[in-house]
Design a protein around this motif. Structure first.
Motif, PDB file in Angstrom:
ATOM      1  N   ALA A  11      31.329  34.884  26.697  1.00 18.36           N
ATOM      2  CA  ALA A  11      31.475  35.938  27.700  1.00 18.36           C
ATOM      3  C   ALA A  11      32.941  36.115  28.082  1.00 18.36           C
ATOM      4  O   ALA A  11      33.435  37.252  28.195  1.00 18.36           O
ATOM      5  CB  ALA A  11      30.641  35.601  28.932  1.00 18.36           C
ATOM      6  N   ALA A  12      33.647  35.009  28.266  1.00 16.49           N
ATOM      7  CA  ALA A  12      35.061  35.077  28.649  1.00 16.49           C
ATOM      8  C   ALA A  12      35.901  35.733  27.556  1.00 16.49           C
ATOM      9  O   ALA A  12      36.766  36.576  27.835  1.00 16.49           O
ATOM     10  CB  ALA A  12      35.582  33.669  28.944  1.00 16.49           C
ATOM     11  N   VAL A  13      35.645  35.374  26.309  1.00 17.30           N
ATOM     12  CA  VAL A  13      36.407  35.945  25.188  1.00 17.30           C
ATOM     13  C   VAL A  13      36.169  37.447  25.090  1.00 17.30           C
ATOM     14  O   VAL A  13      37.115  38.235  24.905  1.00 17.30           O
ATOM     15  CB  VAL A  13      36.026  35.252  23.862  1.00 17.30           C
ATOM     16  N   VAL A  14      34.916  37.858  25.227  1.00 18.46           N
ATOM     17  CA  VAL A  14      34.592  39.286  25.141  1.00 18.46           C
ATOM     18  C   VAL A  14      35.298  40.067  26.241  1.00 18.46           C
ATOM     19  O   VAL A  14      35.849  41.155  26.008  1.00 18.46           O
ATOM     20  CB  VAL A  14      33.065  39.510  25.209  1.00 18.46           C
ATOM     21  N   VAL A  15      35.321  39.527  27.450  1.00 13.93           N
ATOM     22  CA  VAL A  15      35.985  40.201  28.569  1.00 13.93           C
ATOM     23  C   VAL A  15      37.488  40.315  28.311  1.00 13.93           C
ATOM     24  O   VAL A  15      38.086  41.390  28.500  1.00 13.93           O
ATOM     25  CB  VAL A  15      35.732  39.439  29.889  1.00 13.93           C
ATOM     26  N   VAL A  16      38.110  39.233  27.858  1.00 13.68           N
ATOM     27  CA  VAL A  16      39.558  39.247  27.599  1.00 13.68           C
ATOM     28  C   VAL A  16      39.909  40.248  26.503  1.00 13.68           C
ATOM     29  O   VAL A  16      40.868  41.026  26.633  1.00 13.68           O
ATOM     30  CB  VAL A  16      40.057  37.835  27.220  1.00 13.68           C
ATOM     31  N   VAL A  17      39.134  40.249  25.423  1.00 13.71           N
ATOM     32  CA  VAL A  17      39.399  41.176  24.318  1.00 13.71           C
ATOM     33  C   VAL A  17      39.212  42.624  24.777  1.00 13.71           C
ATOM     34  O   VAL A  17      40.000  43.510  24.427  1.00 13.71           O
ATOM     35  CB  VAL A  17      38.492  40.868  23.111  1.00 13.71           C
ATOM     36  N   THR A  18      38.184  42.860  25.578  1.00 11.65           N
ATOM     37  CA  THR A  18      37.932  44.217  26.076  1.00 11.65           C
ATOM     38  C   THR A  18      39.096  44.711  26.932  1.00 11.65           C
ATOM     39  O   THR A  18      39.570  45.846  26.757  1.00 11.65           O
ATOM     40  CB  THR A  18      36.634  44.261  26.895  1.00 11.65           C
ATOM     41  N   VAL A  19      39.539  43.889  27.866  1.00 16.09           N
ATOM     42  CA  VAL A  19      40.656  44.280  28.740  1.00 16.09           C
ATOM     43  C   VAL A  19      41.912  44.526  27.914  1.00 16.09           C
ATOM     44  O   VAL A  19      42.633  45.512  28.127  1.00 16.09           O
ATOM     45  CB  VAL A  19      40.913  43.190  29.803  1.00 16.09           C
ATOM     46  N   THR A  20      42.171  43.660  26.944  1.00 12.59           N
ATOM     47  CA  THR A  20      43.357  43.816  26.096  1.00 12.59           C
ATOM     48  C   THR A  20      43.288  45.113  25.299  1.00 12.59           C
ATOM     49  O   THR A  20      44.278  45.862  25.213  1.00 12.59           O
ATOM     50  CB  THR A  20      43.474  42.622  25.126  1.00 12.59           C
ATOM     51  N   ALA A  21      42.111  45.391  24.727  1.00 11.71           N
ATOM     52  CA  ALA A  21      41.937  46.616  23.941  1.00 11.71           C
ATOM     53  C   ALA A  21      42.060  47.851  24.822  1.00 11.71           C
ATOM     54  O   ALA A  21      42.619  48.878  24.411  1.00 11.71           O
ATOM     55  CB  ALA A  21      40.580  46.600  23.244  1.00 11.71           C
TER      56      ALA A  21
END
Length: 282
Positions: free
Chosen positions: A261-271
Protein backbone atom coordinates in the motif's frame (compact mmCIF):
# COMPACT_ATOMS: atom_id res chain seq x y z
CA UNK A 1 -30.61 10.02 -37.83
CA UNK A 2 -30.16 13.68 -36.91
CA UNK A 3 -32.34 15.90 -34.82
CA UNK A 4 -33.81 18.89 -36.64
CA UNK A 5 -34.86 22.25 -35.26
CA UNK A 6 -37.37 24.42 -37.11
CA UNK A 7 -37.19 28.21 -36.98
CA UNK A 8 -38.91 30.59 -39.38
CA UNK A 9 -39.62 27.87 -41.95
CA UNK A 10 -35.97 26.75 -42.01
CA UNK A 11 -34.50 23.65 -40.47
CA UNK A 12 -31.20 23.37 -38.73
CA UNK A 13 -29.58 20.00 -38.20
CA UNK A 14 -27.97 19.14 -34.90
CA UNK A 15 -24.87 17.27 -36.02
CA UNK A 16 -24.01 13.94 -34.47
CA UNK A 17 -27.21 13.41 -32.48
CA UNK A 18 -28.47 9.85 -32.89
CA UNK A 19 -31.21 7.78 -31.28
CA UNK A 20 -28.45 5.34 -30.29
CA UNK A 21 -27.07 8.00 -27.92
CA UNK A 22 -30.33 8.07 -25.97
CA UNK A 23 -30.39 4.27 -25.95
CA UNK A 24 -26.86 4.23 -24.52
CA UNK A 25 -27.82 6.67 -21.77
CA UNK A 26 -30.90 4.65 -20.81
CA UNK A 27 -29.04 1.34 -20.79
CA UNK A 28 -26.28 2.72 -18.55
CA UNK A 29 -28.92 4.05 -16.14
CA UNK A 30 -30.72 0.69 -16.13
CA UNK A 31 -27.39 -1.07 -15.58
CA UNK A 32 -26.74 1.10 -12.52
CA UNK A 33 -30.17 0.22 -11.12
CA UNK A 34 -29.49 -3.49 -11.68
CA UNK A 35 -26.10 -3.21 -9.94
CA UNK A 36 -27.56 -1.34 -6.96
CA UNK A 37 -30.48 -3.78 -6.60
CA UNK A 38 -27.97 -6.63 -6.73
CA UNK A 39 -25.92 -4.92 -4.02
CA UNK A 40 -29.06 -4.44 -1.91
CA UNK A 41 -29.83 -8.13 -2.15
CA UNK A 42 -26.18 -9.04 -1.55
CA UNK A 43 -26.07 -6.95 1.62
CA UNK A 44 -28.80 -9.08 3.15
CA UNK A 45 -31.07 -6.04 3.50
CA UNK A 46 -33.75 -7.70 1.35
CA UNK A 47 -33.75 -10.87 3.40
CA UNK A 48 -30.90 -12.54 1.52
CA UNK A 49 -27.60 -13.71 2.94
CA UNK A 50 -24.85 -11.08 3.29
CA UNK A 51 -21.93 -11.68 0.91
CA UNK A 52 -19.56 -12.46 3.79
CA UNK A 53 -21.89 -15.25 4.96
CA UNK A 54 -22.91 -16.59 1.55
CA UNK A 55 -21.29 -19.64 -0.02
CA UNK A 56 -20.64 -21.11 3.40
CA UNK A 57 -18.71 -18.04 4.55
CA UNK A 58 -16.04 -18.54 1.86
CA UNK A 59 -15.68 -14.77 1.47
CA UNK A 60 -15.62 -13.88 5.16
CA UNK A 61 -12.73 -11.99 6.75
CA UNK A 62 -11.09 -15.16 8.06
CA UNK A 63 -11.78 -17.45 5.11
CA UNK A 64 -8.37 -16.95 3.47
CA UNK A 65 -5.19 -14.97 4.03
CA UNK A 66 -6.23 -12.55 1.26
CA UNK A 67 -9.61 -11.64 2.75
CA UNK A 68 -9.87 -8.07 4.10
CA UNK A 69 -11.53 -7.33 7.44
CA UNK A 70 -15.23 -6.54 7.39
CA UNK A 71 -14.80 -2.78 7.65
CA UNK A 72 -13.23 -2.72 4.19
CA UNK A 73 -16.56 -3.37 2.51
CA UNK A 74 -17.90 0.05 3.51
CA UNK A 75 -16.21 1.33 0.36
CA UNK A 76 -18.90 -0.37 -1.72
CA UNK A 77 -21.39 2.23 -0.46
CA UNK A 78 -19.21 5.02 -1.85
CA UNK A 79 -18.69 3.20 -5.13
CA UNK A 80 -22.41 2.49 -5.62
CA UNK A 81 -23.30 6.07 -4.71
CA UNK A 82 -20.79 7.24 -7.32
CA UNK A 83 -22.16 4.85 -9.92
CA UNK A 84 -25.73 6.05 -9.35
CA UNK A 85 -24.61 9.69 -9.51
CA UNK A 86 -22.69 8.96 -12.71
CA UNK A 87 -25.70 7.20 -14.24
CA UNK A 88 -27.94 10.19 -13.50
CA UNK A 89 -25.35 12.70 -14.72
CA UNK A 90 -24.73 10.90 -18.01
CA UNK A 91 -28.50 10.96 -18.62
CA UNK A 92 -28.44 14.74 -18.93
CA UNK A 93 -29.06 16.07 -22.46
CA UNK A 94 -25.63 17.74 -22.43
CA UNK A 95 -23.96 14.31 -22.24
CA UNK A 96 -26.01 12.72 -25.01
CA UNK A 97 -23.60 13.49 -27.85
CA UNK A 98 -20.48 13.91 -25.75
CA UNK A 99 -17.65 12.07 -27.49
CA UNK A 100 -16.21 10.80 -24.24
CA UNK A 101 -19.49 9.33 -23.01
CA UNK A 102 -20.01 7.67 -26.36
CA UNK A 103 -16.57 6.08 -26.02
CA UNK A 104 -16.92 4.78 -22.46
CA UNK A 105 -20.67 4.21 -22.01
CA UNK A 106 -20.94 0.57 -23.04
CA UNK A 107 -17.74 -0.58 -21.29
CA UNK A 108 -19.11 0.97 -18.07
CA UNK A 109 -22.44 -0.76 -18.68
CA UNK A 110 -20.65 -4.11 -19.00
CA UNK A 111 -19.04 -3.67 -15.57
CA UNK A 112 -22.42 -2.89 -14.00
CA UNK A 113 -24.07 -6.00 -15.40
CA UNK A 114 -21.13 -8.21 -14.44
CA UNK A 115 -21.16 -6.78 -10.92
CA UNK A 116 -24.76 -7.91 -10.50
CA UNK A 117 -23.92 -11.31 -12.02
CA UNK A 118 -21.08 -11.72 -9.51
CA UNK A 119 -23.35 -10.99 -6.55
CA UNK A 120 -25.98 -13.43 -7.82
CA UNK A 121 -23.38 -16.18 -8.28
CA UNK A 122 -22.13 -15.72 -4.71
CA UNK A 123 -25.69 -15.70 -3.37
CA UNK A 124 -26.33 -18.95 -5.23
CA UNK A 125 -23.30 -20.51 -3.55
CA UNK A 126 -21.49 -20.93 -6.89
CA UNK A 127 -18.07 -19.97 -5.56
CA UNK A 128 -15.97 -21.15 -8.49
CA UNK A 129 -18.29 -19.42 -10.96
CA UNK A 130 -18.12 -16.23 -8.86
CA UNK A 131 -14.31 -16.34 -9.08
CA UNK A 132 -14.51 -16.58 -12.86
CA UNK A 133 -17.03 -13.75 -13.06
CA UNK A 134 -15.03 -11.39 -10.83
CA UNK A 135 -11.92 -12.00 -12.95
CA UNK A 136 -13.97 -11.08 -16.02
CA UNK A 137 -15.32 -8.05 -14.14
CA UNK A 138 -11.75 -6.94 -13.42
CA UNK A 139 -10.86 -7.32 -17.11
CA UNK A 140 -13.94 -5.29 -18.06
CA UNK A 141 -12.97 -2.59 -15.55
CA UNK A 142 -9.44 -2.43 -16.99
CA UNK A 143 -10.98 -1.98 -20.43
CA UNK A 144 -13.40 0.70 -19.22
CA UNK A 145 -10.75 2.58 -17.24
CA UNK A 146 -8.31 2.32 -20.13
CA UNK A 147 -10.90 4.04 -22.30
CA UNK A 148 -11.47 6.66 -19.61
CA UNK A 149 -7.75 7.45 -19.52
CA UNK A 150 -7.35 7.54 -23.30
CA UNK A 151 -10.46 9.70 -23.73
CA UNK A 152 -9.44 12.51 -21.40
CA UNK A 153 -8.90 14.78 -24.41
CA UNK A 154 -12.30 13.92 -25.89
CA UNK A 155 -15.54 15.75 -25.33
CA UNK A 156 -16.31 18.19 -22.55
CA UNK A 157 -14.61 17.76 -19.17
CA UNK A 158 -15.90 19.42 -16.03
CA UNK A 159 -14.90 18.98 -12.42
CA UNK A 160 -18.15 17.14 -11.66
CA UNK A 161 -17.85 14.99 -14.77
CA UNK A 162 -14.26 14.07 -13.94
CA UNK A 163 -15.14 13.15 -10.36
CA UNK A 164 -18.11 11.03 -11.39
CA UNK A 165 -16.37 9.34 -14.31
CA UNK A 166 -12.66 9.08 -13.51
CA UNK A 167 -13.13 9.12 -9.74
CA UNK A 168 -15.91 6.57 -9.45
CA UNK A 169 -14.51 4.14 -11.98
CA UNK A 170 -11.04 4.45 -10.48
CA UNK A 171 -12.35 3.53 -7.02
CA UNK A 172 -14.29 0.68 -8.60
CA UNK A 173 -11.18 -0.67 -10.36
CA UNK A 174 -8.88 -0.42 -7.33
CA UNK A 175 -11.30 -2.15 -4.97
CA UNK A 176 -12.25 -4.93 -7.40
CA UNK A 177 -8.53 -5.65 -7.82
CA UNK A 178 -8.38 -6.60 -4.13
CA UNK A 179 -11.78 -8.31 -4.19
CA UNK A 180 -10.61 -10.41 -7.15
CA UNK A 181 -7.54 -11.62 -5.27
CA UNK A 182 -9.67 -12.61 -2.27
CA UNK A 183 -12.44 -14.23 -4.32
CA UNK A 184 -10.03 -16.09 -6.61
CA UNK A 185 -8.15 -17.44 -3.60
CA UNK A 186 -11.41 -18.68 -2.06
CA UNK A 187 -12.49 -20.24 -5.35
CA UNK A 188 -9.19 -22.07 -5.81
CA UNK A 189 -9.25 -23.25 -2.21
CA UNK A 190 -12.81 -24.55 -2.65
CA UNK A 191 -11.80 -26.32 -5.87
CA UNK A 192 -9.04 -28.17 -4.01
CA UNK A 193 -6.01 -26.29 -5.32
CA UNK A 194 -2.99 -27.35 -3.24
CA UNK A 195 -0.63 -24.53 -4.23
CA UNK A 196 2.06 -26.58 -6.00
CA UNK A 197 3.70 -27.28 -2.68
CA UNK A 198 3.81 -23.64 -1.55
CA UNK A 199 2.39 -22.80 1.86
CA UNK A 200 -0.75 -20.67 2.14
CA UNK A 201 1.34 -17.92 3.71
CA UNK A 202 3.83 -17.93 0.82
CA UNK A 203 0.96 -17.67 -1.64
CA UNK A 204 -0.58 -14.87 0.43
CA UNK A 205 2.63 -12.84 0.37
CA UNK A 206 3.05 -13.46 -3.37
CA UNK A 207 -0.51 -12.48 -4.31
CA UNK A 208 -0.43 -9.34 -2.15
CA UNK A 209 2.85 -8.44 -3.85
CA UNK A 210 1.22 -8.90 -7.26
CA UNK A 211 -1.70 -6.68 -6.18
CA UNK A 212 0.79 -4.00 -5.20
CA UNK A 213 2.61 -4.36 -8.52
CA UNK A 214 -0.69 -3.96 -10.36
CA UNK A 215 -1.34 -0.78 -8.38
CA UNK A 216 2.07 0.57 -9.38
CA UNK A 217 1.39 -0.20 -13.06
CA UNK A 218 -2.02 1.51 -12.89
CA UNK A 219 -0.43 4.56 -11.23
CA UNK A 220 2.17 4.85 -13.98
CA UNK A 221 -0.31 4.03 -16.76
CA UNK A 222 -2.80 6.65 -15.57
CA UNK A 223 -0.06 9.21 -14.78
CA UNK A 224 -0.90 9.33 -11.12
CA UNK A 225 -4.67 8.92 -10.97
CA UNK A 226 -5.62 9.10 -7.32
CA UNK A 227 -8.86 7.12 -7.07
CA UNK A 228 -7.55 3.63 -8.01
CA UNK A 229 -4.76 4.04 -5.47
CA UNK A 230 -7.15 5.15 -2.73
CA UNK A 231 -9.32 2.05 -2.99
CA UNK A 232 -6.42 -0.34 -3.60
CA UNK A 233 -4.50 0.99 -0.60
CA UNK A 234 -7.73 0.86 1.43
CA UNK A 235 -8.19 -2.81 0.56
CA UNK A 236 -4.56 -3.68 1.28
CA UNK A 237 -4.73 -1.91 4.64
CA UNK A 238 -7.79 -3.92 5.63
CA UNK A 239 -6.09 -7.14 4.56
CA UNK A 240 -3.34 -6.21 7.01
CA UNK A 241 -5.90 -5.50 9.73
CA UNK A 242 -7.54 -8.87 9.16
CA UNK A 243 -4.22 -10.71 9.32
CA UNK A 244 -3.15 -8.94 12.51
CA UNK A 245 -6.41 -9.02 14.46
CA UNK A 246 -8.49 -11.86 13.03
CA UNK A 247 -8.46 -15.55 13.82
CA UNK A 248 -6.38 -16.28 10.71
CA UNK A 249 -3.25 -14.33 11.63
CA UNK A 250 -0.20 -13.88 9.41
CA UNK A 251 2.39 -11.23 10.15
CA UNK A 252 4.25 -11.74 6.82
CA UNK A 253 1.07 -11.17 4.79
CA UNK A 254 0.14 -8.16 6.93
CA UNK A 255 3.58 -6.57 6.58
CA UNK A 256 3.57 -7.22 2.81
CA UNK A 257 0.12 -5.62 2.50
CA UNK A 258 1.21 -2.51 4.40
CA UNK A 259 4.41 -2.22 2.36
CA UNK A 260 2.52 -2.71 -0.92
CA UNK A 261 0.00 0.00 0.00
CA UNK A 262 2.81 2.42 0.89
CA UNK A 263 4.69 1.76 -2.36
CA UNK A 264 1.56 2.26 -4.47
CA UNK A 265 0.81 5.58 -2.74
CA UNK A 266 4.39 6.84 -3.19
CA UNK A 267 4.50 5.85 -6.86
CA UNK A 268 1.11 7.46 -7.49
CA UNK A 269 2.12 10.76 -5.88
CA UNK A 270 5.42 10.77 -7.78
CA UNK A 271 3.68 10.05 -11.10
CA UNK A 272 1.09 12.73 -10.38
CA UNK A 273 3.70 15.37 -9.63
CA UNK A 274 5.61 14.44 -12.77
CA UNK A 275 2.46 14.69 -14.88
CA UNK A 276 1.58 18.12 -13.46
CA UNK A 277 5.08 19.42 -14.09
CA UNK A 278 5.05 18.07 -17.64
CA UNK A 279 1.70 19.74 -18.31
CA UNK A 280 2.95 23.09 -17.00
CA UNK A 281 6.10 23.00 -19.08
CA UNK A 282 4.30 21.95 -22.26
Amino acid sequence: MTATAHSGGRSRATPGRHSSDLLRQILVAVGAVVAVVGAFVGSGAAGGTPIAEAAGGALSADATLLAPAGGAFAIWSIIYLGLVAYAVWQLLPAQRTDARQRFIGYPVLLTLIMNAAWILSVQAGLLVLSAVIIVLLLIALCWAYGRIISSRARGRRSVIGTLLTDGTMGLYLGWVSIATAANLTSGLQFAGFTGFGWSAEAWGVAVVGVAGAVGVLVALWSRGSISPTLSLAWGLAWVAVSRLTGTLESTPVAVTAIAAAAVVVVVTVTARVAAVRAARSA
